[in-house]
Design a protein around this motif. Structure first.
Motif, PDB file in Angstrom:
ATOM      1  N   LEU A 127     -41.070 -28.682  46.160  1.00 12.31           N
ATOM      2  CA  LEU A 127     -41.252 -28.967  44.727  1.00 12.31           C
ATOM      3  C   LEU A 127     -41.539 -30.447  44.541  1.00 12.31           C
ATOM      4  CD1 LEU A 127     -38.296 -26.997  43.046  1.00 12.31           C
ATOM      5  CD2 LEU A 127     -40.730 -26.396  43.035  1.00 12.31           C
ATOM      6  N   ASP A 128     -41.972 -30.825  43.312  1.00  9.28           N
ATOM      7  CA  ASP A 128     -42.198 -32.244  43.029  1.00  9.28           C
ATOM      8  C   ASP A 128     -40.887 -32.958  42.698  1.00  9.28           C
ATOM      9  OD1 ASP A 128     -44.854 -31.855  43.440  1.00  9.28           O
ATOM     10  OD2 ASP A 128     -45.288 -31.416  41.332  1.00  9.28           O
ATOM     11  N   ARG A 129     -39.813 -32.227  42.685  1.00  4.80           N
ATOM     12  CA  ARG A 129     -38.497 -32.835  42.436  1.00  4.80           C
ATOM     13  C   ARG A 129     -37.597 -32.565  43.647  1.00  4.80           C
ATOM     14  NH1 ARG A 129     -37.958 -27.693  39.032  1.00  4.80           N
ATOM     15  NH2 ARG A 129     -36.328 -26.546  40.105  1.00  4.80           N
ATOM     16  N   PRO A 130     -36.550 -33.394  43.794  1.00  6.97           N
ATOM     17  CA  PRO A 130     -35.610 -33.103  44.887  1.00  6.97           C
ATOM     18  C   PRO A 130     -34.896 -31.780  44.592  1.00  6.97           C
ATOM     19  CG  PRO A 130     -35.183 -35.274  43.907  1.00  6.97           C
ATOM     20  CD  PRO A 130     -36.145 -34.574  43.000  1.00  6.97           C
ATOM     21  N   GLN A 131     -34.394 -31.129  45.630  1.00  3.36           N
ATOM     22  CA  GLN A 131     -33.699 -29.853  45.431  1.00  3.36           C
ATOM     23  C   GLN A 131     -32.336 -29.896  46.116  1.00  3.36           C
ATOM     24  OE1 GLN A 131     -36.341 -26.221  45.842  1.00  3.36           O
ATOM     25  NE2 GLN A 131     -37.629 -27.670  46.943  1.00  3.36           N
ATOM     26  N   THR A 132     -31.372 -29.225  45.484  1.00  2.00           N
ATOM     27  CA  THR A 132     -30.024 -29.151  46.060  1.00  2.00           C
ATOM     28  C   THR A 132     -29.688 -27.691  46.363  1.00  2.00           C
ATOM     29  OG1 THR A 132     -29.374 -31.075  44.769  1.00  2.00           O
ATOM     30  CG2 THR A 132     -27.584 -29.736  45.642  1.00  2.00           C
ATOM     31  N   PHE A 133     -29.099 -27.480  47.528  1.00  4.33           N
ATOM     32  CA  PHE A 133     -28.736 -26.127  47.969  1.00  4.33           C
ATOM     33  C   PHE A 133     -27.281 -26.103  48.411  1.00  4.33           C
ATOM     34  CE2 PHE A 133     -33.131 -26.997  49.004  1.00  4.33           C
ATOM     35  CZ  PHE A 133     -33.818 -25.873  48.575  1.00  4.33           C
ATOM     36  N   THR A 134     -26.657 -24.939  48.290  1.00  6.40           N
ATOM     37  CA  THR A 134     -25.332 -24.753  48.889  1.00  6.40           C
ATOM     38  C   THR A 134     -25.547 -24.429  50.363  1.00  6.40           C
ATOM     39  OG1 THR A 134     -24.487 -23.900  46.804  1.00  6.40           O
ATOM     40  CG2 THR A 134     -23.202 -23.386  48.769  1.00  6.40           C
ATOM     41  N   TYR A 139     -26.549 -29.519  50.422  1.00  6.21           N
ATOM     42  CA  TYR A 139     -27.493 -30.410  51.089  1.00  6.21           C
ATOM     43  C   TYR A 139     -28.717 -30.535  50.188  1.00  6.21           C
ATOM     44  CZ  TYR A 139     -29.889 -26.138  52.734  1.00  6.21           C
ATOM     45  OH  TYR A 139     -30.536 -24.933  52.817  1.00  6.21           O
ATOM     46  N   THR A 140     -29.438 -31.631  50.332  1.00 14.28           N
ATOM     47  CA  THR A 140     -30.568 -31.861  49.435  1.00 14.28           C
ATOM     48  C   THR A 140     -31.865 -32.045  50.220  1.00 14.28           C
ATOM     49  OG1 THR A 140     -30.095 -34.202  49.437  1.00 14.28           O
ATOM     50  CG2 THR A 140     -29.185 -32.958  47.610  1.00 14.28           C
ATOM     51  N   THR A 141     -32.962 -31.787  49.525  1.00 11.55           N
ATOM     52  CA  THR A 141     -34.298 -31.941  50.092  1.00 11.55           C
ATOM     53  C   THR A 141     -35.083 -32.874  49.182  1.00 11.55           C
ATOM     54  OG1 THR A 141     -34.261 -29.724  51.012  1.00 11.55           O
ATOM     55  CG2 THR A 141     -36.415 -30.684  50.651  1.00 11.55           C
ATOM     56  N   ASN A 142     -35.836 -33.802  49.770  1.00 11.56           N
ATOM     57  CA  ASN A 142     -36.636 -34.735  48.963  1.00 11.56           C
ATOM     58  C   ASN A 142     -37.795 -34.026  48.275  1.00 11.56           C
ATOM     59  OD1 ASN A 142     -35.036 -36.871  49.811  1.00 11.56           O
ATOM     60  ND2 ASN A 142     -36.344 -37.263  51.607  1.00 11.56           N
TER      61      ASN A 142
END
Lengths: 434, 68
Positions: A91-98, A106-109
């Motif tokens: 995505l164009d935004r960071p993402q947060t996952f359990t 954890y997060t993804t840029n």
């Protein structure tokens, strides 16, 4: 039987008898001297972009009891670390996952294909087999295999029988293998197509293990074509049933127009988008046809193999591999090239559309998508004065895949959809006899 | 009859099956074995099993790994 055949058979018998009486003592002495043979290897496997890294060691021992009776055992240890694609889209935004354990996030840029970096495991595997002649022209073999890792255990057994024909120029063999694998994922087994929940909420996870049974049947045919060429053709049938999901893989649920992942507001820590766990069928039937040819051009040896595989998930694949073993000094050099291509599973989805009815089966696991892979490698083997061999092999593996055009929605078109993969494989080997 | 048919099929498949036991000098070389490097093959099968949707063919399908 023609006169010529009779003559040849007589000559063969006479040759064997002569050779037998002349060299009987040295053969026995040699067998006594080298009953055990070992093959050992140390492997590094490293993917680019801090993805999976694996260091693996394996030792295989063969005990020769004479009269073509052999016992072999192979022990392997693997240590894996690194990150693996979760199935969610970039995505164009960071993402947060359990995380799979349900205890952290954890997060993804922005702009990156999400990788789950909580992945690490140690695996031990042991396989053994016994081979012996059953009668003249018949060879029987039986094997057992076991492997264990943190969230997975495997137990397998196999039997095969081979029969030689045609002055041993033709061999027909049939085999059966059965295995049971138990999966006990970290944090529990997610209910298929259920949403990824906040940290601490495990209401969609089931405890305990689920098993998968695999039955393999193999029918093989080996033929000596001439003095320098041998051919093998195998047909295999494999039936898996039980828990075939990857418990760590998810799909993004997206807006039907923009293609962006739907947002959600976590309570405490949790995912900031809507993700659901994958759902695969609980049976899979695969069939494959494999052919290989070995041909010696004087000293050099060319090896070619091809495999066609098809399954009832809609995946078809073609694999071709070529190796040329070229003598060099006290050893050999062997360039290798492999090409692989597969079509996507029928239920492969890059993402799911929010608001639409959920399909029964869906997975965004890239390994079930459409991709090609190429491996380029080279091996150098060196024979030592004492008759042992050491070798080094380096391979470069590259995958490049694509998402079907009709599955790309809105903004997804401008982003990386399929994470290409490249890996370097370096392997040291040493073979010796005791 | 069945046995004869089977033999005929095998003979046909094998061409002339002309390689005699004393002509196996080349075929007897270790590098002409179809299983020259079993550990290399096992490692390759394991890697490809964990990265691709296909397995097996040469022998029984890969497995014994939670990696796929």
């Amino acid at each position: 039987m023609s006169d010529k055949d009779t003559f040849n058979a007589t000559l063969a018998a006479a040759t064997c008898a002569l050779l037998g009486s002349a060299v009987a003592t040295p053969v026995v002495a040699q067998e006594e001297a080298s009953r055990w043979s070992f093959d050992s290897t140390l492997l590094y496997y490293g993917e680019s972009d801090d993805r999976v890294q694996d260091v693996s060691a394996a030792v295989s021992a063969v005990r020769d009891f004479g009269d073509e009776r052999k016992l072999s055992a192979t022990l392997t240890a693997d240590t894996l670390t690194g990150a693996s694609p979760s199935g969610a889209i970039a995505l164009d935004r960071p993402q947060t996952f359990t995380s799979p354990s349900g205890r952290a996030v954890y997060t993804t840029n922005a702009g990156e294909v999400p990788l789950d970096d909580t992945f690490h495991d140690t695996r031990f595997a042991l396989s053994t087999s016994w081979t012996q002649p059953l009668a003249r022209l018949y060879t029987f073999s039986a094997g057992l295999g076991f492997s264990t890792e943190y969230d997975y255990t495997h137990l397998g057994a196999n039997l095969s029988l081979a029969r030689d024909f045609n002055k041993r120029n033709t061999t027909v063999n049939a085999g059966v293998a059965w295995s049971q694998d138990d999966s006990n994922p970290v944090g529990g087994r997610p209910v298929p197509l259920s949403q990824m929940l906040d940290v601490g909420n495990n209401s969609n996870k089931r405890d305990g293990s689920e098993s998968k049974d695999v039955l393999d049947l193999l029918l093989g045919f080996t033929q000596v074509l001439n003095r320098t060429t041998v051919l093998r053709v195998n047909y295999s049938y494999s039936d898996s049933s039980g828990y075939l999901n990857d418990p760590y893989k998810v799909l993004s649920v997206v807006d039907p127009l923009t293609g962006d992942t739907l947002t959600r507001v976590p309570v405490g820590q949790g995912p900031d988008g809507v993700y659901v766990f994958e759902s695969r069928p609980d049976t899979r039937t695969k069939q494959s046809l494999y052919a290989e040819v070995k041909h010696a051009f004087g000293k050099p040896v060319l090896h070619f193999s091809y495999r066609y595989m098809t399954d009832d998930w809609g995946i078809d694949s073609h694999t071709g591999e070529i190796r040329l073993r070229w003598p060099l000094g006290e050893g050999y050099i062997e360039p290798q090239l492999r090409y692989y291509t597969q079509s996507a599973a029928d239920f492969y989805r890059a993402s799911l559309v929010g608001g639409a009815a959920l399909p029964r089966y869906a997975s965004a696991d890239f390994r079930l998508g459409e991709f090609d892979a190429t491996t380029v490698g080279i091996k150098y083997g060196h024979d030592t004065a004492s008759g042992n061999e050491w070798s080094i092999r380096a391979e470069y593996y590259q995958q490049s895949g694509s998402v079907p055009q009709q599955q790309i929605i809105g903004n997804q078109a401008g982003r990386q959809q399929y994470p290409d993969l490249s890996a370097l494989i370096v392997q040291f080997g040493y073979r010796f006899k005791l | 009859m069945k046995k004869t048919s089977l033999c005929l099929v095998l003979l046909a498949l094998s061409g002339c099956a002309g390689v005699q036991p004393w002509e196996r000098d080349v075929l007897a070389r270790p590098e002409m074995s179809l299983d020259t490097a079993p550990l290399d093959a096992a490692i390759d099968d394991h890697i490809y099993f964990s990265k691709e949707a296909s397995s097996g063919g040469r022998g029984f399908g890969g497995g014994g790994c939670g990696c796929n």
